[in-house]
Write a protein that holds these residues in place. Structure first.
Motif, PDB file in Angstrom:
ATOM      1  N   VAL A  44       0.965  -1.005   0.100  1.00  0.00           N
ATOM      2  CA  VAL A  44       0.073  -0.521  -0.021  1.00  0.00           C
ATOM      3  C   VAL A  44       0.881   1.172   0.262  1.00  0.00           C
ATOM      4  O   VAL A  44       1.612   1.516   0.879  1.00  0.00           O
ATOM      5  CB  VAL A  44      -1.107  -0.145   1.434  1.00  0.00           C
ATOM      6  N   GLY A  45       0.750   1.811  -0.987  1.00  0.00           N
ATOM      7  CA  GLY A  45       1.774   3.167  -1.081  1.00  0.00           C
ATOM      8  C   GLY A  45       2.834   2.477  -1.588  1.00  0.00           C
ATOM      9  O   GLY A  45       4.487   2.341  -1.309  1.00  0.00           O
ATOM     10  N   CYS A  46       2.691   2.079  -2.324  1.00  0.00           N
ATOM     11  CA  CYS A  46       4.233   0.990  -3.265  1.00  0.00           C
ATOM     12  C   CYS A  46       5.069   2.119  -3.941  1.00  0.00           C
ATOM     13  O   CYS A  46       6.668   1.726  -4.539  1.00  0.00           O
ATOM     14  CB  CYS A  46       3.367   0.501  -4.299  1.00  0.00           C
ATOM     15  N   GLY A  47       4.923   2.677  -4.166  1.00  0.00           N
ATOM     16  CA  GLY A  47       6.260   4.060  -5.143  1.00  0.00           C
ATOM     17  C   GLY A  47       6.647   3.330  -6.016  1.00  0.00           C
ATOM     18  O   GLY A  47       5.080   2.932  -6.932  1.00  0.00           O
ATOM     19  N   THR A  48       7.522   3.288  -6.214  1.00  0.00           N
ATOM     20  CA  THR A  48       8.058   2.720  -7.760  1.00  0.00           C
ATOM     21  C   THR A  48       8.106   1.395  -7.613  1.00  0.00           C
ATOM     22  O   THR A  48       8.386   0.390  -9.632  1.00  0.00           O
ATOM     23  CB  THR A  48       9.239   3.100  -7.836  1.00  0.00           C
ATOM     24  N   GLY A  49       7.584   0.540  -6.777  1.00  0.00           N
ATOM     25  CA  GLY A  49       7.350  -1.057  -7.174  1.00  0.00           C
ATOM     26  C   GLY A  49       9.177  -2.074  -6.145  1.00  0.00           C
ATOM     27  O   GLY A  49       8.543  -3.204  -6.492  1.00  0.00           O
ATOM     28  N   ARG A  61       1.702 -13.413  -5.821  1.00  0.00           N
ATOM     29  CA  ARG A  61       1.397 -12.958  -6.493  1.00  0.00           C
ATOM     30  C   ARG A  61       1.459 -11.538  -5.595  1.00  0.00           C
ATOM     31  O   ARG A  61       1.567 -11.521  -4.482  1.00  0.00           O
ATOM     32  CB  ARG A  61      -0.554 -12.591  -6.447  1.00  0.00           C
ATOM     33  N   LEU A  62       2.081 -10.125  -6.739  1.00  0.00           N
ATOM     34  CA  LEU A  62       2.128  -9.298  -6.098  1.00  0.00           C
ATOM     35  C   LEU A  62       1.030  -8.205  -6.816  1.00  0.00           C
ATOM     36  O   LEU A  62       1.325  -7.943  -7.974  1.00  0.00           O
ATOM     37  CB  LEU A  62       3.584  -8.995  -6.049  1.00  0.00           C
ATOM     38  N   THR A  63       0.668  -7.644  -5.950  1.00  0.00           N
ATOM     39  CA  THR A  63       0.277  -6.243  -5.853  1.00  0.00           C
ATOM     40  C   THR A  63       0.495  -5.028  -5.071  1.00  0.00           C
ATOM     41  O   THR A  63       1.269  -4.926  -4.168  1.00  0.00           O
ATOM     42  CB  THR A  63      -1.699  -6.579  -5.122  1.00  0.00           C
ATOM     43  N   GLY A  64       0.504  -4.194  -6.611  1.00  0.00           N
ATOM     44  CA  GLY A  64       1.174  -2.940  -5.273  1.00  0.00           C
ATOM     45  C   GLY A  64      -0.031  -1.509  -6.025  1.00  0.00           C
ATOM     46  O   GLY A  64      -0.505  -1.953  -7.245  1.00  0.00           O
ATOM     47  N   ILE A  65      -0.308  -0.877  -4.854  1.00  0.00           N
ATOM     48  CA  ILE A  65      -1.400   0.662  -4.853  1.00  0.00           C
ATOM     49  C   ILE A  65      -0.879   1.647  -4.521  1.00  0.00           C
ATOM     50  O   ILE A  65       0.616   2.034  -3.950  1.00  0.00           O
ATOM     51  CB  ILE A  65      -2.672  -0.131  -4.625  1.00  0.00           C
ATOM     52  N   ASP A  66      -0.699   3.257  -5.257  1.00  0.00           N
ATOM     53  CA  ASP A  66       0.033   3.835  -4.641  1.00  0.00           C
ATOM     54  C   ASP A  66      -1.531   5.222  -5.528  1.00  0.00           C
ATOM     55  O   ASP A  66      -2.122   5.299  -6.818  1.00  0.00           O
ATOM     56  CB  ASP A  66       0.885   4.876  -5.596  1.00  0.00           C
ATOM     57  N   LEU A  67      -1.435   6.548  -4.943  1.00  0.00           N
ATOM     58  CA  LEU A  67      -1.992   7.661  -5.351  1.00  0.00           C
ATOM     59  C   LEU A  67      -2.043   8.098  -6.598  1.00  0.00           C
ATOM     60  O   LEU A  67      -2.254   8.364  -7.647  1.00  0.00           O
ATOM     61  CB  LEU A  67      -2.124   9.059  -4.388  1.00  0.00           C
ATOM     62  N   PHE A  89      -0.249  -3.362 -10.673  1.00  0.00           N
ATOM     63  CA  PHE A  89      -0.278  -2.295 -10.502  1.00  0.00           C
ATOM     64  C   PHE A  89      -1.427  -1.893 -10.352  1.00  0.00           C
ATOM     65  O   PHE A  89      -1.698  -1.493 -11.585  1.00  0.00           O
ATOM     66  CB  PHE A  89       0.788  -1.949 -10.573  1.00  0.00           C
ATOM     67  N   LEU A  90      -1.834  -0.992  -9.533  1.00  0.00           N
ATOM     68  CA  LEU A  90      -3.325   0.210  -9.317  1.00  0.00           C
ATOM     69  C   LEU A  90      -3.267   1.655  -8.863  1.00  0.00           C
ATOM     70  O   LEU A  90      -2.277   2.042  -8.237  1.00  0.00           O
ATOM     71  CB  LEU A  90      -4.057  -1.185  -8.869  1.00  0.00           C
ATOM     72  N   VAL A  91      -3.667   2.560  -9.360  1.00  0.00           N
ATOM     73  CA  VAL A  91      -3.831   3.253  -9.113  1.00  0.00           C
ATOM     74  C   VAL A  91      -5.150   3.437  -8.289  1.00  0.00           C
ATOM     75  O   VAL A  91      -5.759   2.987  -8.488  1.00  0.00           O
ATOM     76  CB  VAL A  91      -4.078   4.859  -9.875  1.00  0.00           C
ATOM     77  N   GLY A  92      -5.066   3.634  -6.765  1.00  0.00           N
ATOM     78  CA  GLY A  92      -6.004   3.723  -5.562  1.00  0.00           C
ATOM     79  C   GLY A  92      -5.623   4.376  -4.473  1.00  0.00           C
ATOM     80  O   GLY A  92      -4.570   5.044  -4.398  1.00  0.00           O
ATOM     81  N   ASP A  93      -6.372   4.676  -3.586  1.00  0.00           N
ATOM     82  CA  ASP A  93      -6.619   5.086  -2.321  1.00  0.00           C
ATOM     83  C   ASP A  93      -6.345   3.912  -1.063  1.00  0.00           C
ATOM     84  O   ASP A  93      -7.038   3.688  -0.923  1.00  0.00           O
ATOM     85  CB  ASP A  93      -7.773   5.812  -2.075  1.00  0.00           C
ATOM     86  N   ALA A  94      -5.242   4.431  -0.542  1.00  0.00           N
ATOM     87  CA  ALA A  94      -5.087   3.463   0.763  1.00  0.00           C
ATOM     88  C   ALA A  94      -6.220   3.543   1.420  1.00  0.00           C
ATOM     89  O   ALA A  94      -6.943   2.893   2.600  1.00  0.00           O
ATOM     90  CB  ALA A  94      -3.867   4.633   1.722  1.00  0.00           C
TER      91      ALA A  94
END
Length: 216
Positions: A44-49, A61-67, A89-94
């Motif tokens: 959550v808030g993965c930055g550049t991964g 499975r790896l999932t990253g989310i960042d605003l 990797f997804l754009v999203g809100d914590a």
């Protein structure tokens, strides 16, 4: 906190993730969480991964989310270069994670929760999406993190140039946001459904890695 304010900082955050001091902390966090083999892992808030890519080669499975959409663009680029086929990797809100309840074995959040106006909302969402018995790991500045303390740490450990700039910038932001001592964070996490809370001081106590398990 709009994601656009971070779009112009992609290169800075990517370089920061590759500094010796933060790379070392990432390795410590990975060690604290144990093997990722066969796990579904969320950042959550993965930055550049960089953290996910460092520890997740054998994850299921790896999932990253960042605003920030630009951060997510960089994540996808780096994952492609590493030939990681098990990433999303997804754009999203914590505050509103776009996942079903109990979707992940492990959730990470580094240098993020202390930035949120209401950290308990972000932690509550992490609790929701972790499976019973699953783990969470966070990195947060401690109450001892100040610009002066960060400068002292850099002088003591001969940290210079961009490495020093990145740490001082982190300390500057930390003094304007939330900071916790271990007791306060224990209280928050246990109130939200976590147990087995452990803290590992890093940067000579200027920050700490926290791991916890969701109750079964």
């Amino acid at each position: 906190m709009p994601g656009e304010e971070f779009d112009e900082l992609v290169d800075f955050f990517d370089r920061m993730a590759q500094t010796k001091w933060l790379s070392t902390i990432h390795e410590q966090l990975i060690n604290q969480t144990g093997s990722w083999n066969g796990l579904s892992v969320l950042d959550v808030g993965c930055g550049t991964g960089r953290l996910l890519l460092k520890g997740g080669k054998n994850a299921e499975r790896l999932t990253g989310i960042d605003l920030s959409s630009k951060m997510i663009d960089r994540c996808r680029k780096l994952a492609g270069e590493a030939d990681y086929q098990h990433c999303e990797f997804l754009v999203g809100d914590a505050y509103h994670l776009p996942f079903k309840d109990e979707s992940f074995d492990l959730a990470l959040s580094t240098c993020v929760m202390f930035l949120l106006p209401e950290p308990e909302k972000g932690v509550g969402e992490i609790v929701r999406v972790i499976k019973p018995g699953g783990k969470m790991a966070m990195l947060n500045p401690s109450v001892h993190m100040t610009e002066q303390a960060a400068s002292g740490y850099c002088s003591k450990h001969q940290i210079k140039d961009f490495e020093k700039t990145a740490m001082k910038q982190w300390s500057k932001v930390a003094t304007r946001r939330h900071s916790y001592d271990e007791g306060a964070l224990n209280t928050l996490l246990t109130s939200l459904g976590f147990g087995s809370v452990e803290h590992l001081p890093v940067l000579d106590g200027l920050a700490f890695i926290t791991t916890a398990k969701k109750a079964k």
